[in-house]
Enzyme design. Sequence first.
Site, PDB file in Angstrom:
ATOM      1  N   ASP A 215      19.929  -4.297  -7.667  1.00 32.28           N
ATOM      2  CA  ASP A 215      19.968  -3.905  -9.079  1.00 32.28           C
ATOM      3  C   ASP A 215      21.342  -3.427  -9.541  1.00 32.28           C
ATOM      4  O   ASP A 215      22.238  -3.185  -8.723  1.00 32.28           O
ATOM      5  CB  ASP A 215      18.915  -2.807  -9.350  1.00 32.28           C
TER       6      ASP A 215
ATOM      7  N   ASP B 252       8.916   7.680  -8.368  1.00 34.08           N
ATOM      8  CA  ASP B 252       7.765   7.111  -9.076  1.00 34.08           C
ATOM      9  C   ASP B 252       7.217   5.864  -8.382  1.00 34.08           C
ATOM     10  O   ASP B 252       6.449   5.104  -8.968  1.00 34.08           O
ATOM     11  CB  ASP B 252       8.138   6.796 -10.537  1.00 34.08           C
TER      12      ASP B 252
ATOM     13  N   HIS C 259       8.978   3.286  -7.265  1.00 32.92           N
ATOM     14  CA  HIS C 259       9.672   2.013  -7.472  1.00 32.92           C
ATOM     15  C   HIS C 259      10.393   1.522  -6.224  1.00 32.92           C
ATOM     16  O   HIS C 259      10.816   2.309  -5.389  1.00 32.92           O
ATOM     17  CB  HIS C 259      10.627   2.070  -8.685  1.00 32.92           C
TER      18      HIS C 259
ATOM     19  N   GLU D  51       9.732  -0.267 -12.051  1.00 34.49           N
ATOM     20  CA  GLU D  51       9.027   0.938 -12.466  1.00 34.49           C
ATOM     21  C   GLU D  51       7.522   0.665 -12.559  1.00 34.49           C
ATOM     22  O   GLU D  51       7.097  -0.494 -12.508  1.00 34.49           O
ATOM     23  CB  GLU D  51       9.594   1.405 -13.815  1.00 34.49           C
TER      24      GLU D  51
HETATM   25  C1  F6R Z   1      18.750   1.372  -5.716  1.00 34.69           C
HETATM   26  C2  F6R Z   1      17.307   1.167  -5.663  1.00 34.69           C
HETATM   27  C3  F6R Z   1      16.326   2.294  -5.797  1.00 34.69           C
HETATM   28  C4  F6R Z   1      16.573   3.417  -4.787  1.00 34.69           C
HETATM   29  C5  F6R Z   1      15.543   4.529  -4.962  1.00 34.69           C
HETATM   30  C6  F6R Z   1      15.782   5.692  -4.010  1.00 34.69           C
HETATM   31  O1  F6R Z   1      19.436   0.159  -5.486  1.00 34.69           O
HETATM   32  O2  F6R Z   1      16.925   0.055  -5.529  1.00 34.69           O
HETATM   33  O3  F6R Z   1      15.041   1.779  -5.632  1.00 34.69           O
HETATM   34  O4  F6R Z   1      16.516   2.906  -3.489  1.00 34.69           O
HETATM   35  O5  F6R Z   1      15.568   5.002  -6.275  1.00 34.69           O
HETATM   36  O6  F6R Z   1      16.984   6.330  -4.351  1.00 34.69           O
HETATM   37  P1  F6R Z   1      17.542   7.573  -3.512  1.00 34.69           P
HETATM   38  O7  F6R Z   1      17.868   7.059  -2.159  1.00 34.69           O
HETATM   39  O8  F6R Z   1      18.785   8.004  -4.259  1.00 34.69           O
HETATM   40  O9  F6R Z   1      16.464   8.595  -3.494  1.00 34.69           O
END
Ligand code: F6R
Length: 267
Positions: free
Chosen positions: A67, A136, A138, A143
């Site tokens: 992303d 959440d 994801h 989302e």
């Molecule tokens: C980022 C992504 C997100 C993160 C997730 C966890 O490329 O795909 O799904 O992996 O939000 O983020 P952290 O590791 O910062 O808690």
Amino acid sequence: MEVIIQPDGETAAWLAARIIARELRRDPYITLGLATGATMERVYRWLVQWHREDGLDFSLCHTFNLDEYVGLSANDPRSYHQYMNRHLFSQVNIDLRDTHLPDGMAVDLEMECRNYEALIKKFGGIDLQLLGLGQDGHIGFNEPLSAFQSRTRVKALTPQTLEQNARFFGGKENVPRRAITMGVGTILEARRCLLLVTGAEKAEIVARAVEGPVTAMISATALQWHPRCTVIVDEPAAARLQGREYYQWIFQNEPEWDEFRRKDAGR
Ligand code: F6R
């Protein structure tokens, strides 16, 4: 799906990195799917260390990130382009032309998403997809209520995700509201998925993702359908898992994992 519980976040990241390194050595032309976020920083640190110390070679592989924020240029220090440069690309021998992230500044975002999907296809699909888990539920920025067949597209971020990422932007109000993300369907097509989750604050959501009913309200539950998904969690994140003992037994006894049991873990 298999679940591996490691004593701490560092060892969990070590194991994820070990699996990536092993696959990269096995197939130097591998196409890796990469993730960003705080959890992944330690994974990239291990990979960089093994590149320096053991010559782990990235020169032939290709990468696709999950992303990128809409409205951030590739030069913006808060962009995922720059995150990847900082934590991995500039520190190993990968050719930047072999790395791919969606362009958050594309004039035609829909076209950008379609092109990203086409490019992944052109490279024969993703061999190993690294994933983190949002508060959440994801994966990528899929989302709640993301369709399980969704492809790369623009998603509005939930208030919870804005909150989760506020620390990287100096406040929730500065976090971009939208992102381009691979879809759940795109992720499910990867040949292997590796979900890394650490920290007590993720204990509830990872239990729901792994052991709860499959629901589009928690995108990560789609991974229960994936034929080859490994979930690595540290002890604090594993606190709510019902099947802890079974998962630990498998990891200790399956020959497949012999080379992945770290002798100095927890020291
Ligand atoms: C980022 C992504 C997100 C993160 C997730 C966890 O490329 O795909 O799904 O992996 O939000 O983020 P952290 O590791 O910062 O808690």
